[in-house]
Motif scaffolding. Structure first.
Motif, mmCIF file in Angstrom:
data_model
loop_
_atom_site.group_PDB
_atom_site.id
_atom_site.type_symbol
_atom_site.label_atom_id
_atom_site.label_comp_id
_atom_site.label_asym_id
_atom_site.label_seq_id
_atom_site.Cartn_x
_atom_site.Cartn_y
_atom_site.Cartn_z
ATOM 1 N N LEU A 78 10.077 21.540 53.917
ATOM 2 C CA LEU A 78 9.793 21.889 55.303
ATOM 3 C C LEU A 78 8.321 21.683 55.644
ATOM 4 O O LEU A 78 7.962 21.514 56.813
ATOM 5 C CB LEU A 78 10.175 23.356 55.567
ATOM 6 C CG LEU A 78 11.667 23.700 55.418
ATOM 7 C CD1 LEU A 78 11.883 25.180 55.676
ATOM 8 C CD2 LEU A 78 12.512 22.866 56.372
ATOM 9 N N GLU A 79 7.482 21.693 54.618
ATOM 10 C CA GLU A 79 6.048 21.458 54.817
ATOM 11 C C GLU A 79 5.656 20.028 54.506
ATOM 12 O O GLU A 79 4.468 19.690 54.446
ATOM 13 C CB GLU A 79 5.253 22.426 53.935
ATOM 14 C CG GLU A 79 5.457 23.879 54.337
ATOM 15 C CD GLU A 79 4.727 24.861 53.447
ATOM 16 O OE1 GLU A 79 4.427 25.970 53.908
ATOM 17 O OE2 GLU A 79 4.434 24.504 52.284
ATOM 18 N N THR A 111 14.278 24.465 62.447
ATOM 19 C CA THR A 111 13.545 24.131 61.231
ATOM 20 C C THR A 111 12.210 24.860 61.152
ATOM 21 O O THR A 111 11.854 25.426 60.109
ATOM 22 C CB THR A 111 13.322 22.615 61.153
ATOM 23 O OG1 THR A 111 14.598 21.944 61.210
ATOM 24 C CG2 THR A 111 12.627 22.240 59.862
ATOM 25 N N GLU A 112 11.438 24.853 62.228
ATOM 26 C CA GLU A 112 10.126 25.500 62.212
ATOM 27 C C GLU A 112 10.258 27.008 62.014
ATOM 28 O O GLU A 112 9.474 27.622 61.279
ATOM 29 C CB GLU A 112 9.373 25.198 63.518
ATOM 30 C CG GLU A 112 8.007 25.866 63.636
ATOM 31 C CD GLU A 112 7.057 25.509 62.500
ATOM 32 O OE1 GLU A 112 6.132 26.305 62.238
ATOM 33 O OE2 GLU A 112 7.240 24.460 61.848
ATOM 34 N N VAL A 169 18.075 26.868 54.659
ATOM 35 C CA VAL A 169 17.334 25.767 55.290
ATOM 36 C C VAL A 169 18.305 24.761 55.902
ATOM 37 O O VAL A 169 18.103 24.291 57.040
ATOM 38 C CB VAL A 169 16.409 25.085 54.264
ATOM 39 C CG1 VAL A 169 15.848 23.778 54.833
ATOM 40 C CG2 VAL A 169 15.268 26.022 53.876
ATOM 41 N N ARG A 176 10.827 27.598 58.424
ATOM 42 C CA ARG A 176 9.598 27.452 57.620
ATOM 43 C C ARG A 176 8.746 28.712 57.703
ATOM 44 O O ARG A 176 8.247 29.217 56.691
ATOM 45 C CB ARG A 176 8.799 26.245 58.119
ATOM 46 C CG ARG A 176 7.593 25.907 57.230
ATOM 47 C CD ARG A 176 6.649 24.964 57.936
ATOM 48 N NE ARG A 176 6.010 25.606 59.092
ATOM 49 C CZ ARG A 176 4.993 26.481 59.003
ATOM 50 N NH1 ARG A 176 4.511 26.821 57.807
ATOM 51 N NH2 ARG A 176 4.479 27.020 60.086
ATOM 52 N N LEU A 189 10.955 25.703 50.500
ATOM 53 C CA LEU A 189 9.892 25.666 51.496
ATOM 54 C C LEU A 189 9.117 24.353 51.484
ATOM 55 O O LEU A 189 8.694 23.859 52.551
ATOM 56 C CB LEU A 189 8.934 26.836 51.245
ATOM 57 C CG LEU A 189 7.802 27.079 52.238
ATOM 58 C CD1 LEU A 189 8.353 27.261 53.652
ATOM 59 C CD2 LEU A 189 6.989 28.294 51.815
#
Length: 387
Positions: free
Chosen positions: A293-294, A267-268, A258, A271, A290
């Motif tokens: 990132l959300e 980044t997306e 990450v 994810r 994870l």
């Protein structure tokens, strides 16, 4: 021509017979005397060994060696006993004495050389041990000596020599050493980077990848190295290779992936990659990587409840307990409480036992007499999870 006097023949025959009989009796008595002395001491030593009295056994074997100094087997037995007792100097003297014998058979000479190398190894004299082991090249002890040398080179962190020995072992059919050689090349890469030899480090990593492409460590070092050099895209390529070749190792290091993806502005994509991997192989490391990132804390992730039910662990419970108090109270509900309870029960069960202090026997019940070693009062009053 003078006639032969048969009188001398008649007199000589009884005399010759008498002398032969006398010589045989002398030899027989000497053999019987030696036979009585050496085997008696030898078998006495064996009996003492079986009775687990090594000190007295050594005394008996010394007596047997003194009675028959030419017996090599007694020397080998005595030397091995000295080594097992930690008397390495005496073991070395015994095996060196064997090697100095001119009448020693070649097979026994190689055996004594191998025993001497083991003496040096146990005594911590690694330079002498290496020299002694190298002298066994081409002998029946060659494979054992190379394996010992491999351990010596690992201990001294001589990775280049270790790689050379591992390659010889693999070529001789001893087994596959690809994984170990790959680790040696990784160590050489780290050393080269510390010295500022970046080309050498890159070459060592390439050799590591060629040797064991399924091994996780070379890809991890490659990714970390590329990121340090400011080549985030190349680092992401290395992480992608690792994910395809070794998903479990990738999941354990998902947080590093990450960080690399964020440095590369991906980044997306990271994810989506982690979410897809989590669906196939859910794990706590993936959840923790994870969740940020959300946009949420790992303890508030809706995946945590499912993970606690599927793979209960103390780590998952700690993820929940790490939440701020207000967030934890808001997240707490009956299904989560039940999942946490089950996780604690499953992980605590192996520790809810009593363990015998004498032999280590474990049981969920407390015994006054241990069923394993029959010792009395050897079970403590507290279980393992309470002590």
């Amino acid at each position: 021509m003078p006639e032969f006097d048969w009188t001398w023949l008649l007199l000589g025959l009884p005399l010759t017979f008498a002398l032969g009989w006398l010589a045989s009796r002398i030899d027989l008595r000497q053999w019987q005397r030696t036979d009585r002395q050496a085997p008696r001491a030898y078998f006495k030593g064996l009996n003492l060994l079986l009775a687990e009295q090594p000190d007295k056994a050594i005394d008996a074997f010394i007596e047997a060696v003194q009675a028959d100094p030419d017996t090599s087997e007694l020397h080998f037995t005595l030397g091995n006993l000295f080594r097992r007792r930690g008397e390495f100097e005496r073991a070395v003297r015994v095996h060196e004495h064997l090697l100095q014998r001119a009448d020693l058979a070649e097979a026994d000479r190689q055996r004594a050389q191998h025993a001497l190398a083991q003496d040096y190894m146990k005594a911590g004299l690694f330079d002498r041990a290496e020299e002694a082991f190298r002298a066994l090249e081409g002998s029946p002890f060659e494979t054992e000596s190379r394996l010992a040398l491999l351990g010596l080179h690992e201990r001294s962190r001589d990775w280049r020599a270790a790689a050379d020995i591992a390659q010889l072992l693999e070529k001789s059919g001893t087994g596959s050493f690809a994984q170990r050689i790959s680790h040696y090349q990784c160590e050489l890469a780290l050393q080269a980077d510390e010295r500022g030899e970046h080309d050498g480090a890159a070459a060592a990593l390439e050799r590591a990848l060629e040797t064991a492409p399924q091994s996780a460590r070379p890809w991890v070092l490659q990714a970390q190295r590329q990121l340090r050099l400011g080549q985030a895209a190349a680092a992401l390529d290395a992480w992608t290779e690792l994910r395809q070749r070794n998903p479990e190792a990738f999941a354990r290091l998902a947080a590093d992936y990450v960080a690399c993806a964020q440095a590369a502005g991906q980044t997306e994509a990271a994810r989506q990659t982690l979410a897809a991997l989590y669906e196939r192989h859910p794990s706590l490391d993936l959840l923790r990587a994870l969740a940020p990132l959300e946009g949420q804390l790992p303890g508030l992730s809706p995946r945590l409840l499912t993970l606690l039910r599927q793979e209960p662990s103390l780590g998952a419970v700690m993820t929940l307990l790490d939440l701020p108090f207000d967030d934890a109270r808001a997240a707490w509900n009956e299904p989560l409480r039940e999942a946490v309870r089950n996780a604690l029960v499953d992980t605590a069960r192996p520790l809810q036992r009593y363990r015998c202090a004498a032999c280590g026997f474990e049981s969920q019940r407390h015994f006054w007499q241990c069923p394993g070693c029959l010792s009395w009062d050897s079970f403590p009053n507290r279980r393992l999870d309470e002590s």
